[in-house]
Design an enzyme around this catalytic site. Structure first.
Site, PDB file in Angstrom:
ATOM      1  N   TYR A 253      83.067  16.509 100.696  1.00 54.07           N
ATOM      2  CA  TYR A 253      83.468  18.022 101.495  1.00 54.07           C
ATOM      3  C   TYR A 253      82.521  19.137 101.024  1.00 54.07           C
ATOM      4  O   TYR A 253      81.793  18.901 100.019  1.00 54.07           O
ATOM      5  CB  TYR A 253      85.044  16.822 100.659  1.00 54.07           C
ATOM      6  CG  TYR A 253      85.313  16.304 100.785  1.00 54.07           C
ATOM      7  CD1 TYR A 253      86.155  16.221 101.836  1.00 54.07           C
ATOM      8  CD2 TYR A 253      85.580  15.439  99.756  1.00 54.07           C
ATOM      9  CE1 TYR A 253      87.539  15.203 102.658  1.00 54.07           C
ATOM     10  CE2 TYR A 253      86.245  14.512 100.898  1.00 54.07           C
ATOM     11  CZ  TYR A 253      87.023  13.592 101.102  1.00 54.07           C
ATOM     12  OH  TYR A 253      87.940  12.949 102.325  1.00 54.07           O
TER      13      TYR A 253
ATOM     14  N   ASP B  75      97.137   6.936 108.036  1.00 54.36           N
ATOM     15  CA  ASP B  75      98.427   8.187 108.495  1.00 54.36           C
ATOM     16  C   ASP B  75      98.838   7.533 109.863  1.00 54.36           C
ATOM     17  O   ASP B  75     100.050   7.826 110.422  1.00 54.36           O
ATOM     18  CB  ASP B  75      96.606   9.264 109.146  1.00 54.36           C
ATOM     19  CG  ASP B  75      96.501   9.967 107.406  1.00 54.36           C
ATOM     20  OD1 ASP B  75      96.913  10.028 106.799  1.00 54.36           O
ATOM     21  OD2 ASP B  75      95.310  10.222 107.472  1.00 54.36           O
TER      22      ASP B  75
END
Length: 319
Positions: free
Chosen positions: A106, A261
């Site tokens: 990230y 998700d």
């Protein structure tokens, strides 16, 4: 303002997916996609025909424009996304794997989204939604975003809206595991529906089996707890019922990112259309299984017609 079925918020990033397997530092070619747990949920719900809105901050840069364009292509409402001219949109790079979990790096520190704060909360926009879905990620990204998240949670609950909470633990974003557990549980206990994975549940509650993990949150006032058990399926419990819905066996797991998700998409879409809890968990398992069979975070999420065809082609058991 048009009403929404579901609203969510969080950090979205540009994601560069390696085109070949191997260590990330050796990869020369990447494909650009959209990443973000909450954008995954919004996209998944929109594909099923629900009205979904997503709130955040993006930078005034190509990545920010890319995120907005992708969401609008998927018919996700972005009316309350703010553009920050001082901070950049975050991004990530992700390895390609033949099986299992990819490596993800990230680049999000001090990103535009991390500067989303409680003063940015648009109450009229949020209250136009029937339901709010949140994850534990905004609680971890920054103090500003945590304030926004908790303000959104208390505001929606005070207005009588339902709230779902997926812990989505990101230990590397927290100062300590203790802080993570306390903060995540503070939010989870205020939600109507809590959706942990089994390993997350163990970390958050100290209990080992799904029934005890579920009871921990039900005793705190949560209405529905659904615990994701991977290929085994999911366990659910309320004050009145509990059960196990078997998972769908898949031939090959391509990429696990986005499965949780997708599970939330299936569950929430079912509950919002007044399906039984068992049927909603079946939908959740189905979309989760589709997600792991595709490389992108949300590539495998179906339309309602595709979902029905897929579910009809599978045989699931309920114990």
């Amino acid at each position: 303002m048009n009403s929404l079925d579901v609203i969510t918020f969080g950090e979205a990033m540009a994601m560069f997916m390696a085109e070949q397997p191997g260590p990330l530092h050796e990869i020369k070619h990447y494909t650009k996609e959209l990443a973000g747990a909450e954008t995954n949920v919004a996209i998944g719900l929109a594909r099923l025909g629900l009205r979904a809105g997503w709130v955040s901050k993006v930078g005034n840069d190509p990545f920010g424009t890319f995120i907005m364009n992708r969401l609008q292509e998927e018919s996700v409402n972005t009316d309350c996304v703010l553009v920050d001219s001082e901070h950049a949109t975050g991004f990530q790079i992700k390895s390609k794997v033949e099986v299992g979990d990819p490596e993800v790096c990230y680049f999000r520190k001090n990103s535009a989204a991390s500067h989303l704060r409680s003063s940015d909360f648009n109450q009229n926009y949020f209250l136009a939604a029937k339901h709010m879905h949140m994850t534990g990620i905004p609680l971890a990204v920054s103090a500003n975003m945590r304030d926004f998240a908790l303000h959104a949670l208390t505001s929606m609950k005070a207005a009588g809206r339902t709230v779902s909470f997926d812990p989505n633990l990101r230990p590397t974003l927290w100062k300590s595991q203790e802080e993570m557990v306390v903060t995540i549980n503070e939010a989870a206990k205020q939600a109507n529906y809590v959706l942990p994975g089994i390993e997350e549940g163990k970390i958050l509650t100290g209990y080992e089996n799904p029934e005890d993990i579920a009871s921990y949150y039900l005793d705190a006032g949560v209405e529905i707890v659904v615990i994701k058990l991977g290929e085994q399926g999911a366990f659910f419990k309320t004050a009145k019922e509990q059960g196990m819905v078997e998972g769908i066996k898949v031939k090959q797991i391509v990429d696990t990112v986005g499965a949780g998700d997708g599970f939330a998409v299936g569950l929430l879409s079912g509950l919002l259309q007044n399906d039984s809890l068992t049927q909603s968990v079946r939908r959740a398992n189905a979309i989760g299984s589709l997600a792991v069979q595709s490389p992108g975070d949300n590539d495998g999420y179906p339309t309602e017609q595709q979902l029905q065809r897929y579910m009809e082609s599978q045989k699931q058991g309920v114990k």
